[in-house]
Scaffold this active site. Structure first.
Site, PDB file in Angstrom:
ATOM      1  N   ASP A  81       0.841  -1.203   0.000  1.00  0.00           N
ATOM      2  CA  ASP A  81       0.000   0.000   0.000  1.00  0.00           C
ATOM      3  C   ASP A  81       0.881   1.260   0.000  1.00  0.00           C
ATOM      4  O   ASP A  81       0.600   2.229  -0.698  1.00  0.00           O
ATOM      5  CB  ASP A  81      -0.917  -0.012   1.231  1.00  0.00           C
TER       6      ASP A  81
ATOM      7  N   HIS B 181      -4.745  -3.325   6.458  1.00  0.00           N
ATOM      8  CA  HIS B 181      -4.540  -3.573   5.017  1.00  0.00           C
ATOM      9  C   HIS B 181      -5.894  -4.005   4.445  1.00  0.00           C
ATOM     10  O   HIS B 181      -6.191  -5.191   4.329  1.00  0.00           O
ATOM     11  CB  HIS B 181      -3.487  -4.659   4.797  1.00  0.00           C
TER      12      HIS B 181
HETATM   13  P1  NAX Z   1      -2.398 -18.126  -4.212  1.00  0.00           P
HETATM   14  O1  NAX Z   1      -3.794 -18.621  -4.070  1.00  0.00           O
HETATM   15  O2  NAX Z   1      -1.743 -18.071  -5.543  1.00  0.00           O
HETATM   16  O3  NAX Z   1      -1.441 -18.978  -3.251  1.00  0.00           O
HETATM   17  C1  NAX Z   1      -1.778 -19.271  -1.932  1.00  0.00           C
HETATM   18  C2  NAX Z   1      -1.104 -20.556  -1.578  1.00  0.00           C
HETATM   19  O4  NAX Z   1      -1.295 -20.774  -0.198  1.00  0.00           O
HETATM   20  C3  NAX Z   1      -1.701 -21.781  -2.320  1.00  0.00           C
HETATM   21  O5  NAX Z   1      -0.654 -22.527  -2.929  1.00  0.00           O
HETATM   22  C4  NAX Z   1      -2.384 -22.549  -1.202  1.00  0.00           C
HETATM   23  O6  NAX Z   1      -2.385 -23.937  -1.403  1.00  0.00           O
HETATM   24  C5  NAX Z   1      -1.507 -22.148  -0.013  1.00  0.00           C
HETATM   25  N1  NAX Z   1      -2.126 -22.419   1.287  1.00  0.00           N
HETATM   26  C6  NAX Z   1      -3.423 -22.358   1.646  1.00  0.00           C
HETATM   27  N2  NAX Z   1      -3.570 -22.757   2.915  1.00  0.00           N
HETATM   28  C7  NAX Z   1      -2.328 -23.043   3.372  1.00  0.00           C
HETATM   29  C8  NAX Z   1      -1.838 -23.514   4.607  1.00  0.00           C
HETATM   30  N3  NAX Z   1      -2.655 -23.780   5.626  1.00  0.00           N
HETATM   31  N4  NAX Z   1      -0.503 -23.683   4.740  1.00  0.00           N
HETATM   32  C9  NAX Z   1       0.319 -23.454   3.710  1.00  0.00           C
HETATM   33  N5  NAX Z   1      -0.077 -23.031   2.500  1.00  0.00           N
HETATM   34  C10 NAX Z   1      -1.399 -22.823   2.344  1.00  0.00           C
HETATM   35  O7  NAX Z   1      -2.404 -16.687  -3.515  1.00  0.00           O
HETATM   36  P2  NAX Z   1      -1.346 -15.504  -3.629  1.00  0.00           P
HETATM   37  O8  NAX Z   1      -1.723 -14.627  -4.767  1.00  0.00           O
HETATM   38  O9  NAX Z   1       0.028 -16.042  -3.558  1.00  0.00           O
HETATM   39  O10 NAX Z   1      -1.713 -14.662  -2.309  1.00  0.00           O
HETATM   40  C11 NAX Z   1      -1.448 -15.167  -1.024  1.00  0.00           C
HETATM   41  C12 NAX Z   1      -2.083 -14.294   0.048  1.00  0.00           C
HETATM   42  O11 NAX Z   1      -1.537 -12.978  -0.004  1.00  0.00           O
HETATM   43  C13 NAX Z   1      -3.594 -14.118  -0.076  1.00  0.00           C
HETATM   44  O12 NAX Z   1      -4.173 -14.262   1.203  1.00  0.00           O
HETATM   45  C14 NAX Z   1      -3.739 -12.686  -0.554  1.00  0.00           C
HETATM   46  O13 NAX Z   1      -4.981 -12.137  -0.205  1.00  0.00           O
HETATM   47  C15 NAX Z   1      -2.587 -12.039   0.170  1.00  0.00           C
HETATM   48  N6  NAX Z   1      -2.142 -10.731  -0.316  1.00  0.00           N
HETATM   49  C16 NAX Z   1      -1.752  -9.833   0.604  1.00  0.00           C
HETATM   50  C17 NAX Z   1      -1.254  -8.596   0.259  1.00  0.00           C
HETATM   51  C18 NAX Z   1      -0.817  -7.609   1.289  1.00  0.00           C
HETATM   52  O14 NAX Z   1      -0.489  -6.500   0.910  1.00  0.00           O
HETATM   53  N7  NAX Z   1      -0.790  -7.931   2.576  1.00  0.00           N
HETATM   54  C19 NAX Z   1      -1.183  -8.168  -1.164  1.00  0.00           C
HETATM   55  C20 NAX Z   1      -1.205  -9.324  -2.116  1.00  0.00           C
HETATM   56  C21 NAX Z   1      -2.126 -10.447  -1.749  1.00  0.00           C
HETATM   57  O15 NAX Z   1      -3.428 -10.116  -2.131  1.00  0.00           O
END
Ligand code: NAX
Length: 328
Positions: A158, A186
Protein backbone atom coordinates in the site's frame (compact mmCIF):
# COMPACT_ATOMS: atom_id res chain seq x y z
CA UNK A 1 29.05 -17.27 7.06
CA UNK A 2 26.10 -19.19 8.55
CA UNK A 3 23.28 -19.94 6.15
CA UNK A 4 20.03 -18.07 6.94
CA UNK A 5 16.87 -20.13 6.87
CA UNK A 6 13.98 -18.43 5.16
CA UNK A 7 10.47 -19.89 5.21
CA UNK A 8 7.78 -19.04 2.67
CA UNK A 9 4.30 -20.48 3.21
CA UNK A 10 1.92 -20.78 0.28
CA UNK A 11 5.06 -21.91 -1.54
CA UNK A 12 3.11 -23.16 -4.57
CA UNK A 13 1.14 -19.91 -4.92
CA UNK A 14 1.65 -16.94 -7.18
CA UNK A 15 3.29 -14.50 -4.72
CA UNK A 16 5.77 -17.20 -3.70
CA UNK A 17 6.56 -17.81 -7.36
CA UNK A 18 8.08 -14.35 -7.50
CA UNK A 19 9.33 -14.05 -3.92
CA UNK A 20 11.36 -17.28 -3.74
CA UNK A 21 13.52 -16.52 -6.75
CA UNK A 22 14.38 -13.07 -5.47
CA UNK A 23 15.32 -14.36 -2.02
CA UNK A 24 17.54 -17.00 -3.64
CA UNK A 25 19.12 -14.26 -5.75
CA UNK A 26 20.20 -12.35 -2.61
CA UNK A 27 17.51 -9.67 -2.67
CA UNK A 28 16.67 -10.17 1.01
CA UNK A 29 19.98 -10.56 2.84
CA UNK A 30 22.36 -9.24 0.21
CA UNK A 31 24.84 -10.73 -2.27
CA UNK A 32 27.12 -12.40 0.32
CA UNK A 33 24.62 -14.17 2.59
CA UNK A 34 23.92 -17.84 1.82
CA UNK A 35 20.28 -18.85 2.31
CA UNK A 36 18.23 -22.01 2.55
CA UNK A 37 14.59 -21.94 1.46
CA UNK A 38 11.89 -23.82 3.32
CA UNK A 39 8.57 -23.99 1.48
CA UNK A 40 5.26 -24.91 3.08
CA UNK A 41 2.01 -25.66 1.29
CA UNK A 42 -0.98 -27.97 1.70
CA UNK A 43 -0.34 -31.72 1.17
CA UNK A 44 -2.25 -31.66 -2.14
CA UNK A 45 0.24 -29.08 -3.48
CA UNK A 46 3.35 -31.13 -2.73
CA UNK A 47 3.85 -32.02 -6.40
CA UNK A 48 3.52 -28.35 -7.36
CA UNK A 49 6.11 -27.54 -4.67
CA UNK A 50 8.43 -30.09 -6.23
CA UNK A 51 8.10 -28.23 -9.53
CA UNK A 52 9.06 -24.96 -7.84
CA UNK A 53 12.02 -26.71 -6.22
CA UNK A 54 13.18 -28.00 -9.62
CA UNK A 55 13.00 -24.51 -11.09
CA UNK A 56 14.91 -23.01 -8.17
CA UNK A 57 17.62 -25.63 -8.67
CA UNK A 58 17.74 -24.94 -12.39
CA UNK A 59 18.45 -21.26 -11.72
CA UNK A 60 21.80 -22.30 -10.13
CA UNK A 61 21.72 -19.43 -7.64
CA UNK A 62 25.16 -19.44 -5.96
CA UNK A 63 23.68 -18.27 -2.60
CA UNK A 64 21.01 -20.97 -2.41
CA UNK A 65 22.44 -23.76 -0.27
CA UNK A 66 19.40 -25.94 0.42
CA UNK A 67 15.70 -26.29 -0.34
CA UNK A 68 13.27 -28.06 1.95
CA UNK A 69 9.62 -28.57 1.00
CA UNK A 70 6.75 -29.94 3.06
CA UNK A 71 3.29 -29.59 4.51
CA UNK A 72 4.06 -29.90 8.24
CA UNK A 73 4.74 -26.45 9.71
CA UNK A 74 6.53 -27.98 12.72
CA UNK A 75 9.18 -29.36 10.38
CA UNK A 76 9.28 -26.61 7.78
CA UNK A 77 9.64 -23.84 10.42
CA UNK A 78 12.56 -25.55 12.20
CA UNK A 79 15.34 -23.06 12.96
CA UNK A 80 13.76 -20.37 10.75
CA UNK A 81 15.40 -16.93 10.82
CA UNK A 82 12.87 -15.12 8.62
CA UNK A 83 9.35 -16.29 7.84
CA UNK A 84 6.94 -15.01 5.21
CA UNK A 85 3.43 -16.23 6.06
CA UNK A 86 1.91 -15.89 2.61
CA UNK A 87 -0.30 -18.98 2.33
CA UNK A 88 -3.99 -18.44 2.98
CA UNK A 89 -7.32 -19.35 1.46
CA UNK A 90 -8.73 -16.91 -1.07
CA UNK A 91 -12.20 -15.50 -0.49
CA UNK A 92 -14.56 -17.89 -2.26
CA UNK A 93 -17.87 -17.02 -3.95
CA UNK A 94 -20.54 -16.02 -1.44
CA UNK A 95 -18.01 -16.10 1.41
CA UNK A 96 -18.40 -13.33 3.95
CA UNK A 97 -15.52 -11.50 5.61
CA UNK A 98 -16.44 -13.26 8.85
CA UNK A 99 -16.08 -16.69 7.17
CA UNK A 100 -12.75 -15.75 5.63
CA UNK A 101 -11.50 -14.50 8.99
CA UNK A 102 -12.53 -17.73 10.68
CA UNK A 103 -11.16 -20.05 7.96
CA UNK A 104 -7.83 -18.31 7.61
CA UNK A 105 -7.61 -17.63 11.32
CA UNK A 106 -7.36 -21.37 11.97
CA UNK A 107 -4.31 -21.59 9.70
CA UNK A 108 -2.58 -18.91 11.76
CA UNK A 109 -3.37 -20.63 15.06
CA UNK A 110 -1.54 -23.73 13.85
CA UNK A 111 1.32 -21.80 12.30
CA UNK A 112 1.74 -19.51 15.33
CA UNK A 113 2.08 -22.58 17.55
CA UNK A 114 4.59 -24.16 15.17
CA UNK A 115 6.64 -20.96 15.06
CA UNK A 116 6.77 -20.84 18.84
CA UNK A 117 7.97 -24.43 18.95
CA UNK A 118 10.32 -24.70 16.01
CA UNK A 119 11.62 -21.32 14.76
CA UNK A 120 14.86 -19.63 15.89
CA UNK A 121 14.33 -17.48 19.02
CA UNK A 122 15.32 -14.41 17.01
CA UNK A 123 12.93 -15.17 14.12
CA UNK A 124 11.15 -12.31 12.34
CA UNK A 125 7.73 -13.08 10.87
CA UNK A 126 5.95 -11.08 8.16
CA UNK A 127 2.29 -11.91 7.61
CA UNK A 128 1.12 -11.35 4.04
CA UNK A 129 -1.88 -13.73 3.81
CA UNK A 130 -5.15 -11.85 4.25
CA UNK A 131 -6.67 -10.49 6.38
CA UNK A 132 -3.03 -9.97 7.31
CA UNK A 133 -3.33 -7.69 10.36
CA UNK A 134 -5.72 -9.99 12.19
CA UNK A 135 -3.93 -13.15 11.03
CA UNK A 136 -0.78 -11.63 12.50
CA UNK A 137 -2.53 -11.04 15.84
CA UNK A 138 -3.62 -14.69 15.89
CA UNK A 139 -0.19 -16.09 14.98
CA UNK A 140 1.61 -13.96 17.57
CA UNK A 141 -0.94 -14.89 20.24
CA UNK A 142 -0.20 -18.58 19.70
CA UNK A 143 3.55 -18.13 20.00
CA UNK A 144 3.72 -16.75 23.55
CA UNK A 145 7.40 -17.62 23.91
CA UNK A 146 8.20 -15.15 21.10
CA UNK A 147 7.70 -11.40 21.50
CA UNK A 148 4.70 -9.92 19.65
CA UNK A 149 7.22 -7.38 18.33
CA UNK A 150 8.82 -10.16 16.25
CA UNK A 151 5.65 -10.27 14.14
CA UNK A 152 4.66 -7.80 11.43
CA UNK A 153 1.70 -7.41 9.06
CA UNK A 154 2.41 -6.21 5.54
CA UNK A 155 1.15 -2.78 4.48
CA UNK A 156 4.23 -2.07 2.38
CA UNK A 157 2.50 -2.72 -0.92
CA UNK A 158 0.00 0.00 0.00
CA UNK A 159 2.88 2.35 0.83
CA UNK A 160 4.57 1.60 -2.50
CA UNK A 161 1.31 2.11 -4.37
CA UNK A 162 0.80 5.48 -2.65
CA UNK A 163 4.37 6.51 -3.40
CA UNK A 164 3.94 5.81 -7.10
CA UNK A 165 0.71 7.82 -7.29
CA UNK A 166 2.35 10.84 -5.63
CA UNK A 167 5.44 10.64 -7.84
CA UNK A 168 3.37 10.37 -11.01
CA UNK A 169 1.11 13.28 -10.11
CA UNK A 170 4.04 15.56 -9.16
CA UNK A 171 6.17 14.48 -12.16
CA UNK A 172 8.82 13.44 -9.66
CA UNK A 173 10.90 10.30 -9.44
CA UNK A 174 9.79 7.71 -6.88
CA UNK A 175 13.13 8.25 -5.11
CA UNK A 176 12.10 11.86 -4.45
CA UNK A 177 8.99 10.83 -2.51
CA UNK A 178 9.45 10.11 1.21
CA UNK A 179 7.50 9.94 4.49
CA UNK A 180 4.62 7.95 3.01
CA UNK A 181 2.65 6.39 5.84
CA UNK A 182 -0.21 3.93 5.75
CA UNK A 183 -2.27 3.92 8.93
CA UNK A 184 -4.38 1.00 10.12
CA UNK A 185 -5.64 -2.06 8.34
CA UNK A 186 -4.54 -3.57 5.02
CA UNK A 187 -8.06 -3.27 3.62
CA UNK A 188 -10.25 -0.67 1.96
CA UNK A 189 -10.30 1.33 5.21
CA UNK A 190 -6.52 1.83 5.20
CA UNK A 191 -5.39 5.44 5.45
CA UNK A 192 -2.69 6.49 2.98
CA UNK A 193 -1.37 9.66 4.61
CA UNK A 194 -0.94 12.48 2.10
CA UNK A 195 -0.76 15.13 4.82
CA UNK A 196 2.73 14.10 5.98
CA UNK A 197 4.09 12.74 2.68
CA UNK A 198 7.00 14.67 1.19
CA UNK A 199 8.23 15.21 -2.33
CA UNK A 200 11.75 16.59 -2.75
CA UNK A 201 11.72 17.27 0.99
CA UNK A 202 8.59 19.47 0.89
CA UNK A 203 5.05 18.59 1.88
CA UNK A 204 3.32 16.87 -1.04
CA UNK A 205 0.49 19.41 -0.72
CA UNK A 206 2.92 22.25 -1.50
CA UNK A 207 3.79 20.66 -4.85
CA UNK A 208 0.38 19.24 -5.67
CA UNK A 209 -1.95 22.13 -4.95
CA UNK A 210 -5.15 20.20 -5.36
CA UNK A 211 -6.95 19.17 -2.17
CA UNK A 212 -9.72 17.43 -4.14
CA UNK A 213 -7.20 15.21 -5.92
CA UNK A 214 -5.77 14.01 -2.59
CA UNK A 215 -9.14 13.24 -1.04
CA UNK A 216 -11.15 12.09 -4.02
CA UNK A 217 -8.61 10.51 -6.36
CA UNK A 218 -5.42 9.58 -4.49
CA UNK A 219 -7.03 8.11 -1.38
CA UNK A 220 -9.57 5.78 -3.07
CA UNK A 221 -7.06 4.88 -5.79
CA UNK A 222 -4.57 3.51 -3.23
CA UNK A 223 -7.31 1.87 -1.16
CA UNK A 224 -8.70 0.08 -4.21
CA UNK A 225 -5.52 -0.54 -6.19
CA UNK A 226 -5.64 -4.28 -5.46
CA UNK A 227 -9.08 -4.55 -7.08
CA UNK A 228 -7.91 -2.45 -10.03
CA UNK A 229 -5.03 -4.89 -10.65
CA UNK A 230 -7.41 -7.87 -10.44
CA UNK A 231 -9.74 -6.15 -12.92
CA UNK A 232 -6.92 -5.67 -15.42
CA UNK A 233 -4.87 -8.84 -14.91
CA UNK A 234 -7.57 -11.27 -13.94
CA UNK A 235 -5.41 -12.25 -10.95
CA UNK A 236 -4.38 -10.45 -7.79
CA UNK A 237 -1.08 -8.57 -7.42
CA UNK A 238 1.78 -11.01 -7.21
CA UNK A 239 5.18 -9.64 -8.28
CA UNK A 240 4.47 -6.27 -6.64
CA UNK A 241 3.31 -8.07 -3.49
CA UNK A 242 6.48 -10.18 -3.42
CA UNK A 243 8.57 -7.05 -3.96
CA UNK A 244 6.79 -5.31 -1.09
CA UNK A 245 7.31 -8.33 1.16
CA UNK A 246 11.05 -8.10 0.52
CA UNK A 247 11.02 -4.33 1.13
CA UNK A 248 9.13 -4.89 4.38
CA UNK A 249 11.37 -7.64 5.78
CA UNK A 250 14.52 -5.73 4.76
CA UNK A 251 13.18 -2.65 6.56
CA UNK A 252 13.71 -4.26 9.96
CA UNK A 253 17.13 -5.70 9.10
CA UNK A 254 18.54 -2.48 7.62
CA UNK A 255 18.74 0.97 9.25
CA UNK A 256 16.05 3.32 7.92
CA UNK A 257 17.39 6.18 5.78
CA UNK A 258 17.93 9.33 7.85
CA UNK A 259 14.75 11.30 8.31
CA UNK A 260 12.47 8.84 6.49
CA UNK A 261 10.12 6.12 7.68
CA UNK A 262 8.33 3.02 6.40
CA UNK A 263 4.86 1.62 7.01
CA UNK A 264 4.34 -1.62 8.83
CA UNK A 265 1.58 -3.31 10.77
CA UNK A 266 3.16 -3.60 14.22
CA UNK A 267 1.90 -4.56 17.68
CA UNK A 268 0.14 -1.47 18.95
CA UNK A 269 0.91 -1.82 22.69
CA UNK A 270 2.28 1.46 24.06
CA UNK A 271 1.71 3.35 20.79
CA UNK A 272 1.73 7.14 21.14
CA UNK A 273 -1.43 7.75 19.06
CA UNK A 274 -4.05 6.39 21.45
CA UNK A 275 -4.88 3.43 19.19
CA UNK A 276 -6.29 0.29 20.87
CA UNK A 277 -3.31 -1.54 22.39
CA UNK A 278 -3.95 -5.09 21.17
CA UNK A 279 -3.93 -4.78 17.41
CA UNK A 280 -1.49 -5.08 14.54
CA UNK A 281 -1.94 -1.56 13.26
CA UNK A 282 0.06 0.08 10.50
CA UNK A 283 2.09 3.07 11.67
CA UNK A 284 5.03 5.02 10.29
CA UNK A 285 8.05 3.16 11.67
CA UNK A 286 11.81 3.34 11.77
CA UNK A 287 14.44 0.70 12.43
CA UNK A 288 18.05 0.68 13.55
CA UNK A 289 18.43 -2.49 11.50
CA UNK A 290 18.34 -4.66 14.62
CA UNK A 291 15.16 -6.55 13.71
CA UNK A 292 12.88 -4.04 15.44
CA UNK A 293 10.40 -1.54 14.04
CA UNK A 294 9.85 1.48 16.26
CA UNK A 295 6.75 3.59 15.83
CA UNK A 296 7.66 7.18 14.89
CA UNK A 297 6.39 9.63 17.52
CA UNK A 298 5.00 13.10 16.93
CA UNK A 299 3.60 12.68 13.42
CA UNK A 300 1.01 15.40 12.85
CA UNK A 301 -2.54 14.08 12.54
CA UNK A 302 -5.05 16.58 11.20
CA UNK A 303 -8.85 16.32 11.59
CA UNK A 304 -9.28 14.51 8.24
CA UNK A 305 -6.67 11.86 9.12
CA UNK A 306 -8.05 11.48 12.63
CA UNK A 307 -11.51 10.67 11.35
CA UNK A 308 -10.21 8.12 8.82
CA UNK A 309 -7.86 6.49 11.34
CA UNK A 310 -10.79 6.01 13.74
CA UNK A 311 -12.66 4.09 11.01
CA UNK A 312 -9.79 1.72 10.23
CA UNK A 313 -9.16 1.17 13.97
CA UNK A 314 -12.84 0.27 14.45
CA UNK A 315 -12.62 -2.24 11.63
CA UNK A 316 -9.61 -3.93 13.21
CA UNK A 317 -11.34 -4.12 16.58
CA UNK A 318 -14.34 -5.66 14.84
CA UNK A 319 -12.12 -8.22 13.10
CA UNK A 320 -10.58 -9.10 16.47
CA UNK A 321 -14.05 -9.61 17.93
CA UNK A 322 -14.96 -11.92 15.04
CA UNK A 323 -11.98 -14.18 15.84
CA UNK A 324 -12.23 -13.87 19.63
CA UNK A 325 -12.75 -17.66 19.82
CA UNK A 326 -9.26 -18.11 18.30
CA UNK A 327 -7.64 -15.74 20.79
CA UNK A 328 -8.68 -17.48 24.00
P1 NAX B 1 -2.40 -18.13 -4.21
O1 NAX B 1 -3.79 -18.62 -4.07
O2 NAX B 1 -1.74 -18.07 -5.54
O3 NAX B 1 -1.44 -18.98 -3.25
C1 NAX B 1 -1.78 -19.27 -1.93
C2 NAX B 1 -1.10 -20.56 -1.58
O4 NAX B 1 -1.29 -20.77 -0.20
C3 NAX B 1 -1.70 -21.78 -2.32
O5 NAX B 1 -0.65 -22.53 -2.93
C4 NAX B 1 -2.38 -22.55 -1.20
O6 NAX B 1 -2.39 -23.94 -1.40
C5 NAX B 1 -1.51 -22.15 -0.01
N1 NAX B 1 -2.13 -22.42 1.29
C6 NAX B 1 -3.42 -22.36 1.65
N2 NAX B 1 -3.57 -22.76 2.92
C7 NAX B 1 -2.33 -23.04 3.37
C8 NAX B 1 -1.84 -23.51 4.61
N3 NAX B 1 -2.66 -23.78 5.63
N4 NAX B 1 -0.50 -23.68 4.74
C9 NAX B 1 0.32 -23.45 3.71
N5 NAX B 1 -0.08 -23.03 2.50
C10 NAX B 1 -1.40 -22.82 2.34
O7 NAX B 1 -2.40 -16.69 -3.51
P2 NAX B 1 -1.35 -15.50 -3.63
O8 NAX B 1 -1.72 -14.63 -4.77
O9 NAX B 1 0.03 -16.04 -3.56
O10 NAX B 1 -1.71 -14.66 -2.31
C11 NAX B 1 -1.45 -15.17 -1.02
C12 NAX B 1 -2.08 -14.29 0.05
O11 NAX B 1 -1.54 -12.98 0.00
C13 NAX B 1 -3.59 -14.12 -0.08
O12 NAX B 1 -4.17 -14.26 1.20
C14 NAX B 1 -3.74 -12.69 -0.55
O13 NAX B 1 -4.98 -12.14 -0.20
C15 NAX B 1 -2.59 -12.04 0.17
N6 NAX B 1 -2.14 -10.73 -0.32
C16 NAX B 1 -1.75 -9.83 0.60
C17 NAX B 1 -1.25 -8.60 0.26
C18 NAX B 1 -0.82 -7.61 1.29
O14 NAX B 1 -0.49 -6.50 0.91
N7 NAX B 1 -0.79 -7.93 2.58
C19 NAX B 1 -1.18 -8.17 -1.16
C20 NAX B 1 -1.21 -9.32 -2.12
C21 NAX B 1 -2.13 -10.45 -1.75
O15 NAX B 1 -3.43 -10.12 -2.13
Amino acid sequence: MNTKRVVVTGGAGQIAYSLLFRIANGDLFGPHQPVSLHLLDLPEFETALKGVEMELNDCVFPLLKEIHIGSDPNRVFEGADAVFLVGAKPRGPGMERKDLLGENGKIFVEQGKALGKAAARSVRVLVVGNPCNTNCLIAAHHAPNLSPHQFFAMTRLDQNRAKFQLAEKAHASVAEVSHVAIWGNHSNTQVPDFHNAKIRGKRASELIRDADWFEQVFLPKVQKRGAEVIGARGKSSAASAANAALDAMRSVFEPTAAGDWFSMGVYSKGNPYGIDERLYFSFPCRSKGDGHAEIVHGVEIDAFLKEKIAITERELIEERELVAHLLG
